[in-house]
Each structure stands twice: as C-alpha cells, then as structure tokens.
Write a protein that holds these residues in place. Structure first.
Motif, PDB file in Angstrom:
ATOM      1  N   LYS A  25       0.829  -1.207   0.000  1.00  0.00           N
ATOM      2  CA  LYS A  25       0.000   0.000   0.000  1.00  0.00           C
ATOM      3  C   LYS A  25       0.866   1.261   0.000  1.00  0.00           C
ATOM      4  N   SER A  29       0.882   4.045  -2.972  1.00  0.00           N
ATOM      5  CA  SER A  29       0.431   5.398  -2.649  1.00  0.00           C
ATOM      6  C   SER A  29       1.410   6.469  -3.101  1.00  0.00           C
ATOM      7  N   LEU A  34       0.821   6.092  -8.502  1.00  0.00           N
ATOM      8  CA  LEU A  34      -0.592   6.446  -8.625  1.00  0.00           C
ATOM      9  C   LEU A  34      -0.884   7.115  -9.968  1.00  0.00           C
ATOM     10  N   PRO A  61      -2.051  10.826  -0.077  1.00  0.00           N
ATOM     11  CA  PRO A  61      -3.098   9.796   0.010  1.00  0.00           C
ATOM     12  C   PRO A  61      -3.212   9.203   1.410  1.00  0.00           C
ATOM     13  N   ASP A  62      -4.450   8.916   1.815  1.00  0.00           N
ATOM     14  CA  ASP A  62      -4.697   8.263   3.105  1.00  0.00           C
ATOM     15  C   ASP A  62      -4.593   6.752   2.929  1.00  0.00           C
ATOM     16  N   ILE A  63      -3.862   6.120   3.816  1.00  0.00           N
ATOM     17  CA  ILE A  63      -3.660   4.669   3.749  1.00  0.00           C
ATOM     18  C   ILE A  63      -4.327   4.029   4.957  1.00  0.00           C
ATOM     19  N   SER A  64      -5.386   3.266   4.701  1.00  0.00           N
ATOM     20  CA  SER A  64      -6.110   2.533   5.761  1.00  0.00           C
ATOM     21  C   SER A  64      -6.547   3.444   6.905  1.00  0.00           C
ATOM     22  N   ASP A  93      -8.078   0.737   1.434  1.00  0.00           N
ATOM     23  CA  ASP A  93      -6.625   0.607   1.436  1.00  0.00           C
ATOM     24  C   ASP A  93      -5.970   1.960   1.161  1.00  0.00           C
ATOM     25  N   ILE A  94      -6.346   2.568   0.066  1.00  0.00           N
ATOM     26  CA  ILE A  94      -5.798   3.880  -0.292  1.00  0.00           C
ATOM     27  C   ILE A  94      -6.955   4.753  -0.758  1.00  0.00           C
ATOM     28  N   ARG A  95      -7.009   5.984  -0.257  1.00  0.00           N
ATOM     29  CA  ARG A  95      -8.091   6.890  -0.629  1.00  0.00           C
ATOM     30  C   ARG A  95      -7.518   8.291  -0.772  1.00  0.00           C
ATOM     31  N   ASN A 112      -7.979  -0.006  -4.116  1.00  0.00           N
ATOM     32  CA  ASN A 112      -7.943  -1.135  -3.186  1.00  0.00           C
ATOM     33  C   ASN A 112      -7.014  -2.216  -3.726  1.00  0.00           C
TER      34      ASN A 112
END
Length: 333
Positions: A25, A29, A34, A61-64, A93-95, A112
């Motif tokens: 992840k 990220s 990406l 990016p936010d991870i989990s 997972d990544i957002r 994801n």
C-alpha cells in the motif's frame, strides 16, 4: 486440534503477510505510481502527462484511515472511522482526491489492493467493488453535499489491483460504469442526450487491473505493476527496470519501499513453504505417503507462487488430491 506451536506459526505468518500488505500500500500510494495507474485506468487522465497527473493529486493519500460503513448497527466515531457492534471496522486501502483536468472538479478516488488467494472469495469480487464505490458516493452526504443539494456530488472510482486473477482475465483491465439506456424512444436520442448530461449520471466506476507474470506485450501499466509485484528479481534489479523502462525516478523513499516489499515478499514465501512442508510431510507420513522432501518442496513452491494456499491446505488432508496435484505440476527432481 490446534497446537501451541502451530498457532504461533500462524500468528507469525499472518503478521509477516500484514507487513507485506502494508508495504504494498505504501508503494502504491507514491504519486509516480498512482499517476501511472490513473493514466492507464481513468478516462479523464488518458491524454495527460505523468507530471500533470501528479499535480492533480491533492495532498498525501490516506492509507487505511478512511472506513467503509459496514452492515449492522452503526457506532459513530471520528470523521475517518465507522464501526458496528457485530463487525470490525473495514478501511479503504488507499483513498485520495484528485482534480479532473477538463473541469477542475474533484474526483473522489480510492484504490484497493486485494492480493487474494481466490479471485472469487465466496462471492463475486465485482459486487464488493460496487459496494465500495457506492459507499464513496453515500459518504459524501454532509461533506460534499447538504440536504437535497445533489449537484455537488463527486464522481468516484474504485480500482482493484488483482495479483492472482484466473487465466481467462489475466493481462486485462476491465471497467464497470453507470450508463444510460433508452428503453423506448430511440428516435428521440439526440434530445434525450441533451436532457441528461453524462456528467450527471456517470458517477461510479469500478475497475479491475488483472496482473500476470507473463506480461510481455501487455500495456505499460500492466507490465509495470506485474514487474513491481510479481517479478521474481532482486530489489535493485526491479528498481533499475522500473527506472529504465517506465521512467520512474528511484528517489530514496521509493527505492527503500521496493526493497522492503521484496524482503517481506521473500519472507512470506519462505515462511509459507516452511509451514507447508512441515505440515504436509508430517501429515503425509501419518497417511503412509512416502514422497521425497524435494518433490514436496517443489510442489508447494509451485502452488505458493501461484497463490494457491487453499490447494496446499487441501493437499495435506486429501491423498487423492495430493496425487492429482503431483501429476499436474512438473516437479524438479
């Protein structure tokens, strides 16, 4: 009966796998990775340069850290967490958010990574993708939209990097989108299309990126991700290939993440083989199976490299199935 030693082994293996997943992840990220995924999968970015796409990615990016809303009675926590009484919290997972180059509107996008043993884990994986995308839509209430103001609703993508898809879909990228279908009144298509703008309903996209070790001739994205996650080479060789072939600058952070992932991947593989051999030989001897250690090791290596841990578990319990696998797989003597 589960012995203390087996339980400890399982915990060690699970911890190693969790660390490997986290490292995957982190690597995915990175903006250079990406951006290439976005260019290869998302219509809005297909004509952009990698540098342009990186500039459209907002923040880190936010991870989990962002949670889905699971089934069951909800317990509202912080802005990034939803939990239920009967089910643990499930995280994306990544957002992250990105700007669409044509409109400068935000696109809510998550990726994801599901390195699953089974492409169909008891249910169609695409349904899970649709659920994730739907949650990204509904979670915008109270943040992107208020009350009945649906005009602010943002488009969402959920992109699934599938490490072990079935042969029939390997080396493919498949998308599922909302579309318009004229059930009656085809003669009015032009006026209908004018009345319903595509940007008003084309709000959900589920994309599957199906990798394969044999990625020669595939698109740049498939080849890059297959090299990154499935390529059997040392970290330094991967870094050189990623830089030379795909133009990914190997600055220190990415290089270290590739190295860490390779080390953990080797650890997961070796631990799985060790456990498989230990359990397989022990149970095999009890059943009177007198296979040589080299043959068992070769079989388990083949199965594990293809992500078939379920077959390993079945083989140590079912002699006929073990014999079938031995005949199906070419083994090194």
């Amino acid at each position: 009966m589960i012995t203390t030693a087996k339980f400890a082994d399982d915990i060690d293996a699970a911890e190693l796998r969790a660390r490997y997943d986290t490292q995957c992840k982190l690597l995915l990220s990175e903006k250079p990775i990406l951006a290439r995924i976005m260019k290869g999968c998302i219509e809005e970015y297909k004509d952009c340069t990698i540098e342009q796409i990186e500039s459209y990615i907002e923040g880190k990016p936010d991870i989990s850290t962002f949670a889905l809303h699971p089934n069951g009675k909800t317990i509202r926590g912080t802005n990034t967490e939803d939990a239920t009484l009967n089910e643990g919290t499930i995280y994306y997972d990544i957002r992250f958010t990105a700007l669409a180059p044509s409109t400068n509107e935000q696109i809510e996008l998550i990726i994801n990574i599901e390195a699953q043993n089974k492409y169909n884990p008891g249910y169609p994986l695409v349904k899970r993708g649709v659920y994730y995308a739907s949650r990204l839509i509904s979670s915008q209430f109270g943040t992107e939209i208020d009350k009945q103001d649906y005009d602010g609703l943002k488009k969402v993508y959920t992109i699934w990097i599938c490490m072990n898809p079935p042969e029939s879909v390997k080396n493919t990228i498949i998308g599922f989108n909302l579309g318009m279908k004229i059930i009656e009144g085809e003669e009015k298509r032009n006026s209908i299309e004018s009345a319903f703008k595509k940007s008003d309903y084309d709000l959900i996209s589920v994309i599957f990126v199906n990798l394969d070790k044999r990625s020669s001739g595939a698109s740049n994205l498939l080849e890059m991700l297959s090299l990154l996650f499935l390529g059997e080479m040392k970290a330094i060789e991967k870094c050189k290939a990623l830089e030379a072939k795909f133009g990914i600058a190997m600055y220190q952070e990415i290089s270290e993440e590739v190295s860490n992932m390779c080390d953990l991947s080797a650890g997961v593989w070796e631990r799985g083989i060790e456990q498989g051999i230990e359990r397989g030989i022990a149970q095999g001897v009890e059943r009177g199976i007198t296979l040589g250690t080299d043959k068992v090791f070769s079989l388990l290596s083949n199965l594990y490299s293809h992500g078939r841990s379920a077959d390993i578990e079945r083989a140590v319990k079912d002699r006929d199935y073990l014999n079938k696998l031995l005949s199906d797989y070419p083994l090194n003597s």
